[in-house]
Write an enzyme that holds these catalytic residues in place. Structure first.
Site, mmCIF file in Angstrom:
data_model
loop_
_atom_site.group_PDB
_atom_site.id
_atom_site.type_symbol
_atom_site.label_atom_id
_atom_site.label_comp_id
_atom_site.label_asym_id
_atom_site.label_seq_id
_atom_site.Cartn_x
_atom_site.Cartn_y
_atom_site.Cartn_z
ATOM 1 N N VAL A 257 31.766 17.424 14.914
ATOM 2 C CA VAL A 257 31.636 16.425 13.857
ATOM 3 C C VAL A 257 32.363 15.197 14.391
ATOM 4 O O VAL A 257 33.585 15.201 14.513
ATOM 5 C CB VAL A 257 32.280 16.900 12.538
ATOM 6 C CG1 VAL A 257 32.222 15.794 11.487
ATOM 7 C CG2 VAL A 257 31.577 18.145 12.024
ATOM 8 N N PRO A 258 31.612 14.174 14.780
ATOM 9 C CA PRO A 258 32.195 13.145 15.661
ATOM 10 C C PRO A 258 33.093 12.153 14.940
ATOM 11 O O PRO A 258 32.764 10.978 14.803
ATOM 12 C CB PRO A 258 30.954 12.469 16.241
ATOM 13 C CG PRO A 258 29.906 12.617 15.184
ATOM 14 C CD PRO A 258 30.188 13.929 14.490
ATOM 15 N N CYS A 259 34.262 12.606 14.556
ATOM 16 C CA CYS A 259 35.176 11.703 13.865
ATOM 17 C C CYS A 259 35.685 10.623 14.813
ATOM 18 O O CYS A 259 36.153 9.583 14.363
ATOM 19 C CB CYS A 259 36.332 12.479 13.242
ATOM 20 S SG CYS A 259 37.126 13.618 14.351
ATOM 21 N N HIS A 260 35.568 10.847 16.112
ATOM 22 C CA HIS A 260 36.024 9.823 17.056
ATOM 23 C C HIS A 260 35.103 8.600 17.039
ATOM 24 O O HIS A 260 35.448 7.568 17.582
ATOM 25 C CB HIS A 260 36.073 10.413 18.469
ATOM 26 C CG HIS A 260 34.789 11.041 18.898
ATOM 27 N ND1 HIS A 260 34.454 12.339 18.541
ATOM 28 C CD2 HIS A 260 33.738 10.561 19.606
ATOM 29 C CE1 HIS A 260 33.260 12.629 19.047
ATOM 30 N NE2 HIS A 260 32.801 11.570 19.682
#
Length: 290
Positions: A257-260
């Site tokens: 889950v690409p929180c970056h």
DNA sequence: GGTCTGGGTATCT
DNA sequence: AGATACCCAGACC
């Protein structure tokens, strides 16, 4: 049990590539005023300049200099400007049960029902294991409904990482079982093994609001970025950008889950639960592959 | 910098 | 179940 004994040995004799890369990124960003030369960086790490250049480029797909340019403010701002988010397509289903396809590449997700969420992991069995990754040791947590957690740890911080994760679902049963997690780890970090035909199953354990934020993140394409306020718009609560930030920070499955890919409105990197250096590393790594 | 912010969480009652 | 206080990877002035 002793966590440290279960961690696979490093890939290279003096530590993982990421460890080297992490230190280079730290030096480049923290001492940006001096803009240390490759020679100087190599000297401080006790390596030859050519060796360092090679390791870094193999890891990032970019030279150290190009990497630094890739994660500068200018570049982030451009990314945000050019990005016409496909996010705006349709609304996110609010329903909290049943699988739904969200990720362009490879993820199907299932979320907890509110009742299950209130149980704080009660009745859930979580198997976990530590695995090397391009961004340091990864702690992988799986349930029989799919991948539930992915955390990172700097050397020596493995136990802290586990506790950080276990606190989220205090009533779950935890079993160390790297045999169960290793195939997840192998797939997650090898983009050649991402496929739409055989998506990765993930299981989002969070409040309704959190899950909606994480679903919005899953729509941000590889190598792109969005902002906290855009996510707030996306989930129909345009004034909740600050709450979005908090929810992004609580994302339990980092990287997948690409929180970056969530940045401040002006393109600043703002924060990252597993360290800003790691956020830079992941964004740069994606830039080298996008 | 300060200040307002919305939602999550912990800790009461 | 409701009230309250405190936390935050934001936004705006």
């Amino acid at each position: 049990m002793n966590v440290a004994t279960s961690i696979p040995t490093d890939i290279t004799p003096d530590g993982t590539d990421y460890d080297t890369v992490r230190r280079v990124i730290e030096m480049l960003t923290e001492d940006y005023r001096e803009q240390p030369s490759l020679e100087r960086l190599a000297g401080r790490l006790g390596q030859s300049p050519t060796q360092l250049q090679k390791v870094f480029t193999r890891w990032a797909g970019l030279s150290p200099k190009a990497f630094l340019q890739a994660v500068t403010l200018d570049r982030a701002k451009r990314l945000l400007r050019e990005e016409d988010m496909p996010l705006l397509e349709a609304s996110i289903e609010v329903g909290l049960s049943g699988p739904g396809r969200l990720h362009d590449l490879f993820v199907t997700h299932e979320a907890m029902s509110p009742g299950e969420w209130k149980a704080r992991g009660g009745g859930l069995t979580i198997r976990y294991g530590y695995h090397p990754s391009p961004f340091g040791t990864a702690l992988v947590m799986v349930t029989d409904r799919g991948l539930a957690g992915l955390a990172f740890a700097d050397p020596g911080e493995e136990r802290a990482s586990f506790e950080d994760m276990a606190r989220r679902w205090p009533n779950a049963a935890y079993i160390e079982d790297s045999a169960a997690t290793t195939r997840y780890a192998a797939r997650i970090f090898d983009s050649d093994r991402w496929s739409a035909e055989e998506p990765l199953r993930i299981f989002l354990i969070g409040s309704d609001f959190q899950v909606r934020v994480w679903q919005a993140l899953l729509k941000v394409p590889f190598g792109k970025a969005t902002t906290y306020s855009r996510i707030a718009d996306e989930i129909g609560q345009p004034s909740a950008s600050r709450a979005v930030g908090a929810a992004v920070g609580r994302n339990p499955i980092s990287f997948v889950v690409p929180c970056h890919r969530a940045l401040g409105k002006g393109g600043e990197l703002t924060g990252y639960h597993w360290g800003l250096t790691r956020k830079r590393a992941i964004l740069g790594w994606e830039a080298g592959r996008a």
